[in-house]
Design a protein around this motif. Structure first.
Motif, PDB file in Angstrom:
ATOM      1  N   SER A  41      -1.736  -5.339 -13.072  1.00 28.22           N
ATOM      2  CA  SER A  41      -3.085  -5.253 -12.517  1.00 28.22           C
ATOM      3  C   SER A  41      -3.331  -6.343 -11.464  1.00 28.22           C
ATOM      4  N   SER A  90       0.661  -6.876  -5.995  1.00 24.66           N
ATOM      5  CA  SER A  90       1.195  -6.016  -4.932  1.00 24.66           C
ATOM      6  C   SER A  90       2.629  -5.687  -5.281  1.00 24.66           C
ATOM      7  N   SER A 108       4.914   5.290  -8.600  1.00 24.48           N
ATOM      8  CA  SER A 108       3.739   4.913  -7.792  1.00 24.48           C
ATOM      9  C   SER A 108       2.452   5.229  -8.550  1.00 24.48           C
ATOM     10  N   HIS A 109       2.422   6.408  -9.152  1.00 24.59           N
ATOM     11  CA  HIS A 109       1.221   6.821  -9.851  1.00 24.59           C
ATOM     12  C   HIS A 109       0.930   5.886 -11.019  1.00 24.59           C
ATOM     13  N   SER A 143      -0.182   2.412  -9.807  1.00 21.81           N
ATOM     14  CA  SER A 143      -1.551   2.457  -9.259  1.00 21.81           C
ATOM     15  C   SER A 143      -2.568   2.579 -10.385  1.00 21.81           C
ATOM     16  N   GLU A 144      -2.261   3.449 -11.346  1.00 21.84           N
ATOM     17  CA  GLU A 144      -3.179   3.626 -12.492  1.00 21.84           C
ATOM     18  C   GLU A 144      -3.373   2.324 -13.260  1.00 21.84           C
ATOM     19  N   LYS A 147      -1.266  -2.613  -6.346  1.00 26.92           N
ATOM     20  CA  LYS A 147      -1.362  -2.108  -4.973  1.00 26.92           C
ATOM     21  C   LYS A 147       0.056  -1.765  -4.546  1.00 26.92           C
ATOM     22  N   VAL A 148       0.305  -0.480  -4.341  1.00 28.87           N
ATOM     23  CA  VAL A 148       1.693  -0.039  -4.122  1.00 28.87           C
ATOM     24  C   VAL A 148       1.996   0.193  -2.640  1.00 28.87           C
ATOM     25  N   GLY A 183      -1.494   7.328  -5.096  1.00 31.11           N
ATOM     26  CA  GLY A 183      -2.016   5.973  -4.909  1.00 31.11           C
ATOM     27  C   GLY A 183      -1.213   5.063  -4.003  1.00 31.11           C
ATOM     28  N   VAL A 184      -0.200   5.616  -3.299  1.00 33.10           N
ATOM     29  CA  VAL A 184       0.547   4.763  -2.358  1.00 33.10           C
ATOM     30  C   VAL A 184      -0.409   4.314  -1.257  1.00 33.10           C
ATOM     31  N   ARG A 185      -0.449   2.999  -1.006  1.00 35.16           N
ATOM     32  CA  ARG A 185      -1.384   2.483   0.007  1.00 35.16           C
ATOM     33  C   ARG A 185      -0.771   2.390   1.384  1.00 35.16           C
TER      34      ARG A 185
END
Ligand code: R5P
Length: 296
Positions: A49, A52, A74-75, A78-79, A83-84, A119-121
């Protein structure tokens, strides 16, 4: 725990570790597993949490498995509040970035959609097939050039005399021209066409200044080897002394390496975006340098 960590997916274990070392970052403790039926599983063994995460995973064959592992991790990350940044050295489906023939699906658009939805940034890749493909993504994207690393390799290892650098087609010619300029050798382009139904490659006949030269064919991807084979046959027919092939992503499908050897291609070298015995150019430095420039 550190603010930034690297997770190396199964397709890029060595490259991911090497990127982490260069950045002085720890590796995240996550575990990938493939069941006998081909399904993939990902287990996260750390708290992430607010962290990065650079998730390094190339998507060469088995393409969809490697892609799914990237999406799955990634999912999950992110969950869990990370920050991915997806670091995908070889980005599969980049060649299908538009509808070339009526009715075709735009595969890269789906990849872009999926990455965002898990959720990939940000996406960092290496030499995407065509920069136009990046426009399909609605997240920030970066394509890192492997050309300086390949030039360095060529200078230190190939000892070419009277070199001529050749692009097999117009599409990737800017990349090949950049190689020629950095290497300091003349540059020529061939005119390749591919039958979009059969996949067969044809190179238009034209007079080339290659007699007695060492010809370096530079391309982004070698897949079946058909393009390099046709380019090598063209230049050898016109009196070239030697043909070698350099590429960023060496997929070398089926008997591609044998087919190129039979077409008198003396050496075939690729980068480690796709690991293998010909992946002699390390791009971890280029990737790490780029990641250093990214803001949080
Ligand atoms: C196509 O435009 C690419 O730049 C490569 O030339 C192509 O993907 C190579 O494929 P193959 O090795 O199957 O000819």
């Amino acid at each position: 725990m550190a603010e930034k960590l690297v997770l190396a997916g199964p397709a890029s274990e060595e490259l991911g570790r090497s990127v982490a070392e260069k950045l002085g970052l720890p590796m995240l403790n996550g575990e990938f597993r493939v069941f006998p039926d081909g399904e993939s599983k990902f287990t996260l063994n750390d708290k992430v949490s607010g962290r990065s995460i650079y998730l390094v995973q190339s998507t060469y064959q088995p393409v969809d498995q490697h892609l799914f592992q990237l999406l799955l991790a990634s999912h999950h990350l992110s969950e869990e509040g990370a920050k991915v940044t997806a670091v995908v050295p070889y980005l599969a489906y980049a060649r299908q970035d538009k509808e070339f023939l009526p009715g075709e699906g735009v595969s890269l658009g789906i990849v872009a959609h999926l990455m965002r939805s898990v959720g990939v940034r940000r996406l960092v890749t290496v030499d995407i097939h065509s920069a136009e493909g990046l426009a399909l993504f609605s997240i920030p994207t970066y394509s890192v050039s492997a050309i300086p690393s390949i030039v360095e390799y060529a200078r230190e290892n190939l000892h070419l005399k009277d070199a001529v650098v050749i692009s097999p087609d117009f599409g990737g010619s800017k990349r090949t021209e950049a190689f020629a300029q950095l290497y300091g050798a003349p540059f020529l382009k061939l005119s390749k066409t591919r039958d979009r139904t059969s996949g067969e490659v044809t190179i238009k006949e034209s007079k080339l200044e290659v007699e007695g030269k060492e010809v370096v064919i530079v391309d982004d991807i070698i897949s079946t080897g058909g393009t390099v084979k046709a380019a090598a046959e063209t230049v050898m027919k016109q009196g070239a002394r030697r043909a070698i092939a350099l590429c960023v992503h060496g997929l070398f499908v089926g008997n591609a390496l044998d087919a190129m050897e039979r077409a008198s291609v003396d050496a075939v070298v690729s980068t480690n975006t796709v690991p293998g015995k010909n992946s002699l150019v390390d791009v971890s430095g280029a990737i790490a340098s780029h990641l250093r420039t990214l803001e949080e």
